[in-house]
Design a protein around this motif. Structure first.
Motif, mmCIF file in Angstrom:
data_model
loop_
_atom_site.group_PDB
_atom_site.id
_atom_site.type_symbol
_atom_site.label_atom_id
_atom_site.label_comp_id
_atom_site.label_asym_id
_atom_site.label_seq_id
_atom_site.Cartn_x
_atom_site.Cartn_y
_atom_site.Cartn_z
ATOM 1 N N ARG A 124 1.882 -15.137 -9.768
ATOM 2 C CA ARG A 124 1.636 -15.138 -8.319
ATOM 3 C C ARG A 124 1.233 -13.760 -7.801
ATOM 4 O O ARG A 124 0.731 -13.637 -6.692
ATOM 5 N N LEU A 125 1.444 -12.727 -8.612
ATOM 6 C CA LEU A 125 1.061 -11.383 -8.176
ATOM 7 C C LEU A 125 -0.456 -11.221 -8.088
ATOM 8 O O LEU A 125 -0.943 -10.220 -7.570
ATOM 9 N N PHE A 126 -1.211 -12.188 -8.591
ATOM 10 C CA PHE A 126 -2.670 -12.159 -8.434
ATOM 11 C C PHE A 126 -3.124 -12.873 -7.155
ATOM 12 O O PHE A 126 -4.294 -12.825 -6.811
ATOM 13 N N HIS A 127 -2.214 -13.553 -6.479
ATOM 14 C CA HIS A 127 -2.550 -14.212 -5.216
ATOM 15 C C HIS A 127 -2.719 -13.137 -4.144
ATOM 16 O O HIS A 127 -1.888 -12.229 -4.031
ATOM 17 N N LEU A 128 -3.779 -13.226 -3.368
ATOM 18 C CA LEU A 128 -4.131 -12.189 -2.389
ATOM 19 C C LEU A 128 -2.964 -11.811 -1.494
ATOM 20 O O LEU A 128 -2.530 -10.659 -1.470
ATOM 21 N N GLN A 129 -2.458 -12.759 -0.733
ATOM 22 C CA GLN A 129 -1.410 -12.413 0.226
ATOM 23 C C GLN A 129 -0.120 -11.989 -0.467
ATOM 24 O O GLN A 129 0.540 -11.052 -0.029
ATOM 25 N N THR A 130 0.222 -12.643 -1.569
ATOM 26 C CA THR A 130 1.442 -12.272 -2.298
ATOM 27 C C THR A 130 1.354 -10.832 -2.789
ATOM 28 O O THR A 130 2.287 -10.048 -2.627
ATOM 29 N N ASN A 131 0.221 -10.459 -3.385
ATOM 30 C CA ASN A 131 0.061 -9.108 -3.906
ATOM 31 C C ASN A 131 0.132 -8.070 -2.792
ATOM 32 O O ASN A 131 0.832 -7.061 -2.916
ATOM 33 N N LEU A 132 -0.589 -8.322 -1.706
ATOM 34 C CA LEU A 132 -0.581 -7.354 -0.604
ATOM 35 C C LEU A 132 0.785 -7.286 0.059
ATOM 36 O O LEU A 132 1.239 -6.205 0.443
ATOM 37 N N ARG A 133 1.452 -8.417 0.152
ATOM 38 C CA ARG A 133 2.790 -8.399 0.759
ATOM 39 C C ARG A 133 3.757 -7.617 -0.116
ATOM 40 O O ARG A 133 4.479 -6.751 0.367
ATOM 41 N N PHE A 134 3.801 -7.902 -1.408
ATOM 42 C CA PHE A 134 4.680 -7.157 -2.304
ATOM 43 C C PHE A 134 4.356 -5.663 -2.245
ATOM 44 O O PHE A 134 5.251 -4.832 -2.102
ATOM 45 N N GLY A 135 3.070 -5.321 -2.383
ATOM 46 C CA GLY A 135 2.694 -3.911 -2.391
ATOM 47 C C GLY A 135 3.103 -3.191 -1.123
ATOM 48 O O GLY A 135 3.646 -2.082 -1.170
ATOM 49 N N CYS A 136 2.861 -3.813 0.029
ATOM 50 C CA CYS A 136 3.211 -3.179 1.308
ATOM 51 C C CYS A 136 4.724 -3.079 1.490
ATOM 52 O O CYS A 136 5.229 -2.049 1.950
ATOM 53 N N VAL A 137 5.458 -4.127 1.113
ATOM 54 C CA VAL A 137 6.918 -4.098 1.228
ATOM 55 C C VAL A 137 7.499 -3.023 0.304
ATOM 56 O O VAL A 137 8.413 -2.280 0.686
ATOM 57 N N ILE A 138 6.969 -2.913 -0.908
ATOM 58 C CA ILE A 138 7.457 -1.909 -1.864
ATOM 59 C C ILE A 138 7.156 -0.496 -1.353
ATOM 60 O O ILE A 138 8.019 0.386 -1.391
ATOM 61 N N LEU A 139 5.932 -0.268 -0.865
ATOM 62 C CA LEU A 139 5.597 1.058 -0.335
ATOM 63 C C LEU A 139 6.478 1.397 0.867
ATOM 64 O O LEU A 139 6.957 2.526 0.989
ATOM 65 N N ARG A 140 6.725 0.422 1.742
ATOM 66 C CA ARG A 140 7.609 0.654 2.896
ATOM 67 C C ARG A 140 9.015 1.007 2.419
ATOM 68 O O ARG A 140 9.657 1.913 2.952
ATOM 69 N N HIS A 141 9.496 0.315 1.382
ATOM 70 C CA HIS A 141 10.822 0.599 0.807
ATOM 71 C C HIS A 141 10.883 2.037 0.287
ATOM 72 O O HIS A 141 11.836 2.771 0.558
ATOM 73 N N TYR A 142 9.839 2.449 -0.442
ATOM 74 C CA TYR A 142 9.817 3.813 -0.967
ATOM 75 C C TYR A 142 9.711 4.839 0.158
ATOM 76 O O TYR A 142 10.315 5.915 0.088
ATOM 77 N N LEU A 143 8.967 4.521 1.185
ATOM 78 C CA LEU A 143 8.846 5.428 2.332
ATOM 79 C C LEU A 143 10.196 5.588 3.021
ATOM 80 O O LEU A 143 10.583 6.701 3.407
ATOM 81 N N ASP A 144 10.933 4.501 3.151
ATOM 82 C CA ASP A 144 12.279 4.575 3.738
ATOM 83 C C ASP A 144 13.215 5.375 2.838
ATOM 84 O O ASP A 144 14.001 6.194 3.324
ATOM 85 N N ARG A 145 13.123 5.147 1.520
ATOM 86 C CA ARG A 145 13.977 5.894 0.585
ATOM 87 C C ARG A 145 13.699 7.383 0.621
ATOM 88 O O ARG A 145 14.600 8.201 0.431
ATOM 89 N N GLU A 146 12.428 7.735 0.857
ATOM 90 C CA GLU A 146 12.034 9.152 0.894
ATOM 91 C C GLU A 146 12.088 9.717 2.314
ATOM 92 O O GLU A 146 11.522 10.763 2.591
ATOM 93 N N ARG A 147 12.736 8.996 3.218
ATOM 94 C CA ARG A 147 12.944 9.437 4.611
ATOM 95 C C ARG A 147 11.637 9.818 5.310
ATOM 96 O O ARG A 147 11.543 10.840 5.973
ATOM 97 N N GLY A 148 10.613 8.987 5.087
ATOM 98 C CA GLY A 148 9.342 9.186 5.776
ATOM 99 C C GLY A 148 8.373 10.139 5.090
ATOM 100 O O GLY A 148 7.279 10.360 5.596
ATOM 101 N N ASP A 149 8.750 10.694 3.958
ATOM 102 C CA ASP A 149 7.882 11.620 3.230
ATOM 103 C C ASP A 149 6.850 10.819 2.435
ATOM 104 O O ASP A 149 7.144 10.296 1.354
ATOM 105 N N LEU A 150 5.640 10.714 2.986
ATOM 106 C CA LEU A 150 4.599 9.882 2.396
ATOM 107 C C LEU A 150 4.167 10.389 1.024
ATOM 108 O O LEU A 150 3.899 9.605 0.114
#
Length: 199
Positions: free
Chosen positions: A142-168
């Motif tokens: 399912r990671l090749f499905h357009l919306q699934t891939n973009l959703r996972f990628g964006c959620v993961i990047l947001r998680h990392y951004l929160d973990r790094e306290r906003g340090d992009l």
């Protein structure tokens, strides 16, 4: 002059092999795993809604401009518009800048839906398969499905951004598995310049 150099650097990123590094599977607290699972599991159509006509017109201008910029990489107009509408929705849903996500996709996969890296990361945003097990339903295909891939990628990047306290810079390094090194974040920042919205 500096902007021209950044754009040239972004365009110089090879479209060959995907750039995903050895992203590390880190232990997640139960609360974090539950929140991330809920974030990827919520279903909503990637259709925009606007408070006023000006916002809608700005969105349509963005869509037209980005479609033109993406034409060389995605020749089918329908597929291009579907990709951009979904990307706009998912990036905003995660509280991310759309031009940053476009830059990340350019660097990660060169806009190839079925890209697979040497370490097994998949799709546009080069999502590592372990995420499907950690916060998804376990179905890696399912990671090749357009919306699934973009959703996972964006959620993961947001998680990392929160973990790094906003340090992009650090969040991007964590996303790529190269935390603390400059090459990958700099490549994404340079690619992002190409996707800034029209003035």
């Amino acid at each position: 002059m500096r902007r021209r150099a950044l754009v040239a650097a972004a365009l110089a990123v090879p479209l060959g092999a995907p750039r995903a590094g050895g992203q590390v599977e880190e232990p997640l607290a139960d609360a974090v795993r539950s929140a991330l699972s809920a974030a990827v599991g919520e279903s909503a159509p990637p259709r925009p809604s606007f408070d006023g006509i000006e916002q809608r017109l700005a969105y349509l201008r963005w869509l037209g401009e980005m479609s033109e910029r993406l034409r060389r990489r995605k020749t089918d107009r329908h597929a291009r518009i579907d990709f951009l509408e979904t990307l706009w929705y998912e990036s905003r849903r995660a509280g991310l800048e759309t031009s940053l996500v476009l830059g990340l996709i350019q660097v990660e996969s060169g806009f190839r839906k079925y890209a697979i890296s040497r370490v097994g990361a998949r799709g546009y945003m080069q999502v590592m398969p372990f995420w499907a097990r950690l916060i998804g339903d376990g179905d890696v295909s399912r990671l090749f499905h357009l919306q699934t891939n973009l959703r996972f990628g964006c959620v993961i990047l947001r998680h990392y951004l929160d973990r790094e306290r906003g340090d992009l810079f650090m969040a991007l390094g964590r996303y790529n598995g190269s935390r603390g090194r400059a090459e990958y974040p700099n490549a994404v920042f340079a690619a992002r310049q190409r996707w800034l919205p029209p003035a």
